[in-house]
Design a protein around this motif. Structure first.
Motif, PDB file in Angstrom:
ATOM      1  N   VAL A 159      14.428 -35.075  38.148  1.00 29.28           N
ATOM      2  CA  VAL A 159      13.626 -34.355  39.145  1.00 29.28           C
ATOM      3  C   VAL A 159      13.438 -35.232  40.377  1.00 29.28           C
ATOM      4  O   VAL A 159      13.590 -34.769  41.512  1.00 29.28           O
ATOM      5  CB  VAL A 159      12.263 -33.920  38.552  1.00 29.28           C
ATOM      6  N   ASN A 160      13.112 -36.500  40.159  1.00 27.47           N
ATOM      7  CA  ASN A 160      12.909 -37.408  41.292  1.00 27.47           C
ATOM      8  C   ASN A 160      14.168 -37.548  42.141  1.00 27.47           C
ATOM      9  O   ASN A 160      14.092 -37.544  43.373  1.00 27.47           O
ATOM     10  CB  ASN A 160      12.476 -38.788  40.804  1.00 27.47           C
ATOM     11  N   ALA A 182       8.532 -28.724  49.930  1.00 26.25           N
ATOM     12  CA  ALA A 182       7.497 -27.681  49.947  1.00 26.25           C
ATOM     13  C   ALA A 182       7.526 -26.828  48.678  1.00 26.25           C
ATOM     14  O   ALA A 182       6.609 -26.051  48.443  1.00 26.25           O
ATOM     15  CB  ALA A 182       7.683 -26.790  51.175  1.00 26.25           C
ATOM     16  N   ARG A 183       8.565 -26.990  47.866  1.00 21.86           N
ATOM     17  CA  ARG A 183       8.661 -26.198  46.631  1.00 21.86           C
ATOM     18  C   ARG A 183       7.556 -26.593  45.654  1.00 21.86           C
ATOM     19  O   ARG A 183       7.153 -27.754  45.607  1.00 21.86           O
ATOM     20  CB  ARG A 183      10.023 -26.391  45.967  1.00 21.86           C
ATOM     21  N   ALA A 207       4.227 -30.483  42.620  1.00 17.00           N
ATOM     22  CA  ALA A 207       3.655 -30.871  41.318  1.00 17.00           C
ATOM     23  C   ALA A 207       4.191 -32.232  40.884  1.00 17.00           C
ATOM     24  O   ALA A 207       3.440 -33.067  40.361  1.00 17.00           O
ATOM     25  CB  ALA A 207       3.972 -29.809  40.267  1.00 17.00           C
ATOM     26  N   PHE A 208       5.467 -32.455  41.126  1.00 18.41           N
ATOM     27  CA  PHE A 208       6.064 -33.744  40.758  1.00 18.41           C
ATOM     28  C   PHE A 208       5.402 -34.883  41.534  1.00 18.41           C
ATOM     29  O   PHE A 208       5.051 -35.913  40.955  1.00 18.41           O
ATOM     30  CB  PHE A 208       7.578 -33.732  41.014  1.00 18.41           C
ATOM     31  N   ALA A 259       2.037 -35.650  40.153  1.00 15.81           N
ATOM     32  CA  ALA A 259       2.101 -36.375  38.881  1.00 15.81           C
ATOM     33  C   ALA A 259       2.568 -37.814  39.072  1.00 15.81           C
ATOM     34  O   ALA A 259       2.004 -38.738  38.485  1.00 15.81           O
ATOM     35  CB  ALA A 259       3.020 -35.640  37.905  1.00 15.81           C
ATOM     36  N   ILE A 260       3.578 -38.006  39.893  1.00 14.43           N
ATOM     37  CA  ILE A 260       4.155 -39.352  40.054  1.00 14.43           C
ATOM     38  C   ILE A 260       3.176 -40.284  40.772  1.00 14.43           C
ATOM     39  O   ILE A 260       3.230 -41.501  40.603  1.00 14.43           O
ATOM     40  CB  ILE A 260       5.528 -39.287  40.760  1.00 14.43           C
ATOM     41  N   ASN A 261       2.261 -39.719  41.534  1.00 10.58           N
ATOM     42  CA  ASN A 261       1.220 -40.522  42.190  1.00 10.58           C
ATOM     43  C   ASN A 261       0.082 -40.879  41.238  1.00 10.58           C
ATOM     44  O   ASN A 261      -0.839 -41.599  41.621  1.00 10.58           O
ATOM     45  CB  ASN A 261       0.671 -39.802  43.427  1.00 10.58           C
TER      46      ASN A 261
END
Length: 159
Positions: free
Chosen positions: A67-68, A117-118, A123-124, A127-129
């Motif tokens: 995803v990243n 903007a998706r 959401a990713f 979460a990653i933050n």
């Protein structure tokens, strides 16, 4: 101690590719002890459990990295599937690195890229933050998957 941010997607993928290879070795040694030496089922039971945990963890981290890095579904599937073949995760990691599929850091901030903007990308980033809650959620997912698989039992039933 290194910051979580210095643990790049490439480094994360590399660590889990190595762990998956190590657990394949443990499983193969367990099978040798069981079938060639005849010490019983315990080596395969222990090594199989460890290998199963790392296999699932490898698949989860491959999903996060995919995803990243914005991999296409086929590439993400290939990365996960490489864990099914003994020792294939190391060549997979090297191939991905050579093709620059593991370059860059974590996508923690929105850019001018329209994909940012998706909903999945937002959401990713959220979460990653938050690496500790994300790690906790992944550990819970690992536990749920492993528990479910243990309840279902081995493929083909118990011998």
């Amino acid at each position: 101690m290194a910051s979580v941010r210095t643990f790049t997607p490439e480094r994360l993928f590399r660590v889990f590719a190595l762990l998956e290879t190590i657990t394949w070795t443990l499983l193969i040694l367990g099978m040798i002890l069981k079938y060639a030496v005849g010490v019983g089922d315990w080596p395969v039971s222990i090594a199989g459990f460890i290998h199963g945990l790392i296999f699932i963890a490898y698949a989860l981290q491959a999903g996060v990295v995919a995803v990243n890095q914005r991999w296409r579904l086929g590439l993400a599937t290939l990365a996960v599937a490489s864990a099914v073949v003994p020792y294939a995760t190391i060549p997979m990691e090297r191939w991905l690195a050579r093709r620059s599929n593991l370059e860059g850091g974590w996508r923690t901030e929105s850019t001018s890229d329209p994909r940012d903007a998706r909903p999945l990308d937002r959401a990713f980033r959220w979460a990653i933050n938050r690496p500790l809650p994300l790690a906790g959620a992944l550990i819970v997912a690992l536990a749920v998957i492993m528990t479910t698989l243990l309840m279902v039992g081995p493929p083909g039933g118990k011998a």
